[in-house]
Structure formats: structure tokens, C-alpha cells
Design a protein around this motif. Structure first.
Motif, PDB file in Angstrom:
ATOM      1  N   ASN A   6      28.072  25.872  79.335  1.00 45.58           N
ATOM      2  CA  ASN A   6      28.968  24.857  78.807  1.00 45.58           C
ATOM      3  C   ASN A   6      30.347  25.454  78.571  1.00 45.58           C
ATOM      4  O   ASN A   6      30.479  26.536  78.002  1.00 45.58           O
ATOM      5  N   ASP A   7      31.378  24.750  78.989  1.00 44.39           N
ATOM      6  CA  ASP A   7      32.720  25.293  78.914  1.00 44.39           C
ATOM      7  C   ASP A   7      33.176  25.491  77.472  1.00 44.39           C
ATOM      8  O   ASP A   7      33.981  26.356  77.189  1.00 44.39           O
ATOM      9  N   TYR A   8      32.623  24.703  76.535  1.00 48.84           N
ATOM     10  CA  TYR A   8      33.051  24.866  75.153  1.00 48.84           C
ATOM     11  C   TYR A   8      32.440  26.127  74.537  1.00 48.84           C
ATOM     12  O   TYR A   8      32.929  26.642  73.528  1.00 48.84           O
ATOM     13  N   LEU A   9      31.381  26.649  75.143  1.00 53.76           N
ATOM     14  CA  LEU A   9      30.800  27.913  74.688  1.00 53.76           C
ATOM     15  C   LEU A   9      31.485  29.096  75.363  1.00 53.76           C
ATOM     16  O   LEU A   9      31.656  30.150  74.754  1.00 53.76           O
ATOM     17  N   ASN A  10      31.865  28.933  76.620  1.00 53.34           N
ATOM     18  CA  ASN A  10      32.500  29.996  77.390  1.00 53.34           C
ATOM     19  C   ASN A  10      33.722  29.445  78.122  1.00 53.34           C
ATOM     20  O   ASN A  10      33.710  29.288  79.345  1.00 53.34           O
ATOM     21  N   PRO A  11      34.768  29.120  77.363  1.00 51.58           N
ATOM     22  CA  PRO A  11      35.956  28.511  77.987  1.00 51.58           C
ATOM     23  C   PRO A  11      36.586  29.425  79.024  1.00 51.58           C
ATOM     24  O   PRO A  11      36.662  30.637  78.850  1.00 51.58           O
ATOM     25  N   GLY A  12      36.996  28.816  80.135  1.00 55.92           N
ATOM     26  CA  GLY A  12      37.660  29.572  81.184  1.00 55.92           C
ATOM     27  C   GLY A  12      36.735  30.266  82.138  1.00 55.92           C
ATOM     28  O   GLY A  12      37.190  31.043  82.980  1.00 55.92           O
ATOM     29  N   THR A  13      35.427  30.008  82.040  1.00 58.40           N
ATOM     30  CA  THR A  13      34.490  30.640  82.962  1.00 58.40           C
ATOM     31  C   THR A  13      34.796  30.206  84.397  1.00 58.40           C
ATOM     32  O   THR A  13      34.889  29.016  84.680  1.00 58.40           O
ATOM     33  N   PRO A  14      34.964  31.141  85.321  1.00 57.68           N
ATOM     34  CA  PRO A  14      35.244  30.771  86.719  1.00 57.68           C
ATOM     35  C   PRO A  14      34.108  29.932  87.306  1.00 57.68           C
ATOM     36  O   PRO A  14      32.952  30.049  86.894  1.00 57.68           O
ATOM     37  N   SER A  15      34.455  29.108  88.269  1.00 50.84           N
ATOM     38  CA  SER A  15      33.458  28.273  88.935  1.00 50.84           C
ATOM     39  C   SER A  15      32.948  28.986  90.181  1.00 50.84           C
ATOM     40  O   SER A  15      33.537  29.978  90.625  1.00 50.84           O
ATOM     41  N   PRO A  16      31.862  28.485  90.785  1.00 50.03           N
ATOM     42  CA  PRO A  16      31.368  29.085  92.034  1.00 50.03           C
ATOM     43  C   PRO A  16      32.420  29.151  93.135  1.00 50.03           C
ATOM     44  O   PRO A  16      32.361  30.026  94.002  1.00 50.03           O
ATOM     45  N   ASN A  17      33.391  28.227  93.110  1.00 46.84           N
ATOM     46  CA  ASN A  17      34.447  28.236  94.130  1.00 46.84           C
ATOM     47  C   ASN A  17      35.427  29.390  93.951  1.00 46.84           C
ATOM     48  O   ASN A  17      36.221  29.676  94.849  1.00 46.84           O
ATOM     49  N   PRO A 104      19.998  34.704  93.035  1.00 46.96           N
ATOM     50  CA  PRO A 104      21.353  34.143  93.031  1.00 46.96           C
ATOM     51  C   PRO A 104      21.712  33.403  91.742  1.00 46.96           C
ATOM     52  O   PRO A 104      22.887  33.360  91.367  1.00 46.96           O
ATOM     53  N   SER A 105      20.733  32.833  91.053  1.00 44.35           N
ATOM     54  CA  SER A 105      21.037  32.113  89.812  1.00 44.35           C
ATOM     55  C   SER A 105      21.605  33.032  88.737  1.00 44.35           C
ATOM     56  O   SER A 105      22.314  32.585  87.830  1.00 44.35           O
ATOM     57  N   ASP A 106      21.316  34.329  88.835  1.00 45.90           N
ATOM     58  CA  ASP A 106      21.834  35.278  87.844  1.00 45.90           C
ATOM     59  C   ASP A 106      23.326  35.521  87.992  1.00 45.90           C
ATOM     60  O   ASP A 106      23.945  36.134  87.107  1.00 45.90           O
ATOM     61  N   ILE A 107      23.924  35.070  89.093  1.00 45.31           N
ATOM     62  CA  ILE A 107      25.372  35.236  89.265  1.00 45.31           C
ATOM     63  C   ILE A 107      26.132  34.524  88.151  1.00 45.31           C
ATOM     64  O   ILE A 107      27.196  34.971  87.725  1.00 45.31           O
ATOM     65  N   TYR A 108      25.555  33.421  87.646  1.00 45.42           N
ATOM     66  CA  TYR A 108      26.213  32.695  86.555  1.00 45.42           C
ATOM     67  C   TYR A 108      26.365  33.567  85.313  1.00 45.42           C
ATOM     68  O   TYR A 108      27.323  33.429  84.550  1.00 45.42           O
ATOM     69  N   LYS A 109      25.423  34.469  85.093  1.00 48.82           N
ATOM     70  CA  LYS A 109      25.536  35.390  83.952  1.00 48.82           C
ATOM     71  C   LYS A 109      26.729  36.324  84.124  1.00 48.82           C
ATOM     72  O   LYS A 109      27.400  36.677  83.147  1.00 48.82           O
ATOM     73  N   LEU A 110      26.976  36.729  85.359  1.00 50.31           N
ATOM     74  CA  LEU A 110      28.122  37.588  85.631  1.00 50.31           C
ATOM     75  C   LEU A 110      29.437  36.829  85.439  1.00 50.31           C
ATOM     76  O   LEU A 110      30.403  37.352  84.890  1.00 50.31           O
ATOM     77  N   LEU A 111      29.442  35.572  85.890  1.00 51.84           N
ATOM     78  CA  LEU A 111      30.656  34.759  85.822  1.00 51.84           C
ATOM     79  C   LEU A 111      31.139  34.528  84.392  1.00 51.84           C
ATOM     80  O   LEU A 111      32.345  34.466  84.143  1.00 51.84           O
ATOM     81  N   ILE A 112      30.207  34.410  83.454  1.00 55.70           N
ATOM     82  CA  ILE A 112      30.570  34.131  82.065  1.00 55.70           C
ATOM     83  C   ILE A 112      31.563  35.162  81.531  1.00 55.70           C
ATOM     84  O   ILE A 112      32.458  34.840  80.757  1.00 55.70           O
ATOM     85  N   HIS A 113      31.418  36.411  81.961  1.00 54.40           N
ATOM     86  CA  HIS A 113      32.243  37.502  81.418  1.00 54.40           C
ATOM     87  C   HIS A 113      33.344  37.962  82.371  1.00 54.40           C
ATOM     88  O   HIS A 113      34.021  38.955  82.107  1.00 54.40           O
ATOM     89  N   ALA A 114      33.527  37.225  83.457  1.00 55.28           N
ATOM     90  CA  ALA A 114      34.457  37.666  84.502  1.00 55.28           C
ATOM     91  C   ALA A 114      35.903  37.740  84.035  1.00 55.28           C
ATOM     92  O   ALA A 114      36.662  38.605  84.488  1.00 55.28           O
ATOM     93  N   LYS A 115      36.318  36.862  83.140  1.00 57.97           N
ATOM     94  CA  LYS A 115      37.720  36.817  82.717  1.00 57.97           C
ATOM     95  C   LYS A 115      38.136  38.053  81.932  1.00 57.97           C
ATOM     96  O   LYS A 115      39.275  38.516  82.042  1.00 57.97           O
ATOM     97  N   LYS A 116      37.219  38.619  81.146  1.00 48.73           N
ATOM     98  CA  LYS A 116      37.584  39.693  80.221  1.00 48.73           C
ATOM     99  C   LYS A 116      37.293  41.098  80.744  1.00 48.73           C
ATOM    100  O   LYS A 116      37.707  42.080  80.123  1.00 48.73           O
ATOM    101  N   TYR A 117      36.572  41.188  81.847  1.00 49.66           N
ATOM    102  CA  TYR A 117      36.161  42.503  82.332  1.00 49.66           C
ATOM    103  C   TYR A 117      36.504  42.661  83.816  1.00 49.66           C
ATOM    104  O   TYR A 117      36.411  41.701  84.586  1.00 49.66           O
TER     105      TYR A 117
END
Length: 303
Positions: A6-17, A104-117
Motif C-alpha cells: 500500500n502506498d500509504y505504508l511505503n510512499p514512493g515505492t517504484p512500480s514494476p514499470n 518473482p513475487s519477492d521482487i516487490y520486497k526489494l522495490l519497497i526499499h529501492a528509493k533509500k538504498y
């Protein structure tokens, strides 16, 4: 399809695109088709297969799935990664083995932290790793943490996300499975690295990693990186390994002369040589440490 965070939990999380998934493949006909299908089921459409000149049906299967297929230049897995970076157009890139071991579903876990790392590593579930590899991985991870004073979770993981612009700054020289170590070490010089837990299953097809040969190469590579990245630690170990036995041997020589009047000239020469070489190591350590601090200062100013 996995529900995104949810974007309100992880604002700015990149999308699959916003990401390109790179599959480095060499004779992976047993798994690659299923891996591509699962990636698409999870909403990942930007997929590049970097082929290392497979002799089975890998290329035909990948082409039939209508993904971009590039035959690599340079050598080994490192060559596949460098080749891929010439074709990635998205802000983030996920590297993932094509053998079916990663979900492949685990990629979403990586995306959550992509902005800060600058790099997010998938830490594999240890239940899916053999006992021998558990021991080897634990040793390599502990040594990496000691050298770089940072725990990256699973430095040998074959699934990780990197900011594309950062990845293009890397100078990758390794040719084998130590590539992940090289990437993590260079990522740490450009920002923060973190990790998330992911699943790890049984691979399909023949394994390419030689447990002993490649494990030793990785350990030796980390020691080389220690000399370059943490000279204080490296030269401290070197100095201790020379000066300590040299001092003990010299002490024994002096004691023998004082108590029994016997002078072991050969022992004395060896002892003094060890101590002198060790002291030279101290000088080299000081110079290397100053150079490394200067490099870090310049790197910080550029960021």
C-alpha cells in the motif's frame, strides 16, 4: 498476482514499470520459460535475457516468450551483468538467476526499499541451501562483514536490485561467481545497502557453481578487496602474522644465548627478517589508510 505494498505504508515505492529484470542464462532451458511466465504474472514486463552462448534450447524458449534476448560479451556472469547495463532503460534493475530458484513475487520486497538504498539484496531462506553451502555462505558473509564493517545479509545471493545509474558507475573486473561480492562492495562506496528475506528453491538443470573451487576463489577475492577497501584490517592481520612469530623466535634465541651460551644465528636472522617485514607492513598500512580516507572524502563530495 502478488498485491503490491500500500502506498500509504511505503510512499514512493517504484512500480514494476520502473524496473528491468535481467536474467543471466547459460543452458537454462529447463527453467527459463517458467521463470519468464511467472515474472509476467507478477506484472513485470521489462525483461532482458542475457545469454552466455547456450547450446541447448534456452534462446529459442526466451525468443518464443517475446522478451529481449542479448548475447553477452565479456566473460562469465560478470560479462552478462555488464552487457545488460548497456540495454537497461529503467531507473532500477533487478538481477535474478534464471534457474528457477528465486520467486518473482519477492521482487516487490526489494522495490519497497529501492528509493533509500543503492542496492537491496534478497537474503535467501537457508532451508533451501545445502549444508555445505550454508557453512560456506556463513563464512563468506562473516568475512565480508568484517572487511566492510557492514552486514549485507547474503552477499552471494543471485537476486538483488540496484539503482541503474549507480550500477553503471561500477568497475567490474571479476569473471566468475565473485561478481556479487564485487557489486556489493562497490555499492557500499556509493551509498547504503540493505537486505530483505526471500524464498529460495531447488534449481532446475545442472548446477554451474563448484562448491570448493568457486568458494575458495570468492574467499580469496574478499581478501583482495580487504587490501583495497579496508587496509587497516588487512595489514593488521599481515603484521601480526609476521611480527608475532618473529618476536617469539627472537625471544627464544636470546633466551638460549643467555641461559646456555648457544647463539642460533639462523633463527635470529629469520626472526629479525620477519619483524622488519612486519614493520614495513605498518608503514604501508598507514599510507594505504590515508589514501582510502582521501578516496572516501572525494566520493562523499561527488554524491
Amino acid at each position: 498476482m502478488t498485491v503490491q505494498s500500500n502506498d500509504y505504508l511505503n510512499p514512493g515505492t517504484p512500480s514494476p514499470n520502473d524496473i528491468t529484470v535481467v536474467l543471466a542464462a547459460l543452458n537454462e532451458e529447463e527453467a527459463i520459460g517458467e521463470v519468464i511466465d511467472k515474472l509476467r504474472e507478477e506484472g513485470f514486463e521489462n525483461i532482458i535475457v542475457i545469454d552466455g552462448y547456450s547450446t541447448d534450447g534456452t534462446i529459442n524458449i526466451a525468443v518464443s516468450k517475446k522478451v529481449k534476448v542479448i548475447q553477452q560479451h565479456w566473460e562469465g556472469k560478470a560479462g552478462a551483468i555488464k552487457t545488460a547495463l548497456d540495454y537497461v532503460l529503467t531507473p532500477y534493475v533487478v538481477f535474478m538467476d534464471a534457474d528457477g530458484t528465486y520467486s518473482p513475487s519477492d521482487i516487490y520486497k526489494l522495490l519497497i526499499h529501492a528509493k533509500k538504498y543503492v542496492e537491496v539484496i534478497g537474503k535467501r531462506d537457508r532451508d533451501g541451501i545445502s549444508r555445505l553451502h550454508k557453512i560456506g555462505n556463513s563464512l563468506i558473509n562473516k568475512l565480508f562483514s568484517l572487511v566492510f564493517s557492514t552486514d549485507v545479509g547474503d552477499v552471494l545471493s543471485g537476486m538483488y536490485l540496484i539503482k541503474t545509474d549507480v550500477a553503471r558507475q561500477f568497475s567490474l573486473n571479476s569473471k566468475s561467481f565473485e561478481i556479487e561480492v564485487e557489486i556489493a562492495s562497490q555499492a557500499l562506496q556509493r551509498g547504503k545497502v540493505t537486505y530483505v528475506p526471500i524464498r529460495y528453491g531447488k534449481r532446475k538443470g545442472r548446477a554451474k557453481l563448484s562448491s570448493y573451487k568457486d568458494g575458495l576463489k570468492i574467499l580469496l577475492y574478499i581478501l583482495k578487496m580487504a587490501k583495497d577497501q579496508n587496509p587497516v584490517l588487512f595489514y593488521s592481520i599481515l603484521v601480526t602474522s609476521l611480527v608475532l612469530p618473529g618476536s617469539l623466535l627472537l625471544g627464544y634465541t636470546i633466551l638460549e644465548y643467555m641461559l646456555h651460551g648457544i647463539f642460533h644465528s639462523g633463527y635470529a636472522l629469520i626472526a629479525v627478517t620477519l619483524i622488519l617485514i612486519g614493520m614495513q607492513g605498518l608503514t604501508t598500512m598507514g599510507i594505504s589508510s590515508m589514501i582510502k580516507r582521501l578516496e572516501y572524502s572525494i566520493s562523499k563530495e561527488k554524491r
